[in-house]
Design a protein around this motif. Structure first.
Motif, PDB file in Angstrom:
ATOM      1  N   UNK A  90      41.612  42.779  35.582  1.00 16.30           N
ATOM      2  CA  UNK A  90      42.333  42.538  36.833  1.00 16.30           C
ATOM      3  C   UNK A  90      41.520  41.628  37.749  1.00 16.30           C
ATOM      4  N   UNK A  91      40.208  41.844  37.824  1.00 18.26           N
ATOM      5  CA  UNK A  91      39.359  41.010  38.686  1.00 18.26           C
ATOM      6  C   UNK A  91      39.306  39.565  38.203  1.00 18.26           C
ATOM      7  N   UNK A  92      39.544  39.364  36.912  1.00 17.09           N
ATOM      8  CA  UNK A  92      39.564  38.008  36.350  1.00 17.09           C
ATOM      9  C   UNK A  92      40.961  37.401  36.356  1.00 17.09           C
ATOM     10  N   UNK A  93      41.929  38.143  36.905  1.00  8.58           N
ATOM     11  CA  UNK A  93      43.299  37.640  36.974  1.00  8.58           C
ATOM     12  C   UNK A  93      44.079  37.827  35.685  1.00  8.58           C
TER      13      UNK A  93
END
Length: 318
Positions: A162-165
């Motif tokens: 999620x943090x990397x999209x």
């Protein structure tokens, strides 16, 4: 006189042989004493329970016992082979077994060879200790760690995605990821422990062979290929044959803990099936027939692999 002397001589020879055997036993009494617990273990927990295989040919009723239950021949085997779930169980078990054999079996050998190349004993011992530790972690803890890392609700891996999209991945309930998860857990848990036997075999290689190879100009790779691998080849063959004996034993506890309604189609194997029909449903004769089928397959694989190894010049198991 000759007729009477011959029995006396034979009796004397038999007594001398018996006395030699007794003296040999007494000489090695402590070795036999150390072997006794292992022998008792196999007799009590391996050989004695084989009598229970008879119920696979009966309609076993606990109240009647094995002696009075009705004999039905191969009824349970026929039911199993013609059952709609047999193809699924066989396919899932074979695929997982092949994955473990292909992806897991070579790794302890490779790791042992890498550890053997480490020259500083402090680093070598430290690495060995680190890679041994996962073996002592139970499968319940391993599966729990997997849930912590890969769950979609607060899992470390999915949070990183999620943090990397990137979108979240359903690792734990996806049928596509189930076999990868199973093999990865086995690799993480057992690779280090599997190096023990190979490192012991490598310790027996004569160092003068390496010195002679270096004098002849052989580099590290040539020494590995022409000295190290041939030295442990027999150990690799024996362990491979033993591995085939448990080829269909894909690990009940691990798979049972990882199974759910979403991945059961690719995760249900013989071990979990035996538990479901034998323990939960009380079909003791039917589940014993399934277990006997597994054992026969393992025996055939061991005998076949042993004969093949002998044809290629290896000693084999027997």
């Amino acid at each position: 006189m000759e007729l009477t002397s011959r029995p006396v001589k034979a009796d004397t020879a038999a007594r001398s042989k018996a006395s030699k055997r007794i003296s040999r036993l007494l000489k090695n009494k402590w070795l036999y004493a150390m072997a006794l617990p292992g022998m008792l273990y196999f007799i009590i927990f391996r050989y004695f329970p084989m009598w229970g295989l008879l119920i696979s040919f009966q309609d076993y009723q606990p109240a009647l016992g094995m002696l009075h239950s009705k004999w039905v021949g191969f009824k349970h085997f026929e039911r199993f082979f013609f059952d709609a779930s047999f193809a699924m169980l066989f396919k899932n078990t074979i695929i997982l077994a092949v994955y473990n054999l292909v992806f897991f079996f070579p790794l302890p050998i490779i790791l042992a060879l890498l550890l053997n190349e480490v020259r500083r004993e402090v680093f070598k011992r430290s690495i060995q200790t680190i890679v041994y530790i996962p073996h002592f972690v139970s499968w319940v803890v391993v599966v729990g760690i997997s849930y912590i890392f890969f769950t979609t609700e607060g899992g470390i891996v999915n949070d990183l995605f999620v943090s990397l999209g990137l979108p979240k991945m359903e690792f734990l309930i996806s049928s596509e990821w189930f076999r990868t998860m199973i093999v990865s857990q086995v690799v993480w848990k057992e690779t280090g422990w599997g190096t023990i036997i190979f490192l012991a075999a490598l310790a027996g290689v004569d160092p003068q062979l390496y010195e002679a190879a270096r004098i002849d100009g052989a580099n590290r790779f040539r020494q590995l290929w022409h000295i190290t691998l041939p030295a442990i080849r027999s150990v690799i063959v024996i362990l491979f044959i033993l591995r085939l004996g448990s080829f269909l034993d894909t690990g009940f506890e691990q798979i049972f803990l990882m199974l759910n309604a979403m991945n059961r189609e690719v995760g249900e194997v013989f071990d979990t099936y035996v538990y479901n029909v034998g323990i939960q449903q009380g079909q003791f004769s039917y589940s014993t027939a399934v277990g006997l089928f597994k054992s026969i397959i393992g025996l055939v694989l061991v005998v076949g692999a042993n004969r093949l190894a002998k044809k290629f010049g290896e000693s084999g198991l027997y």
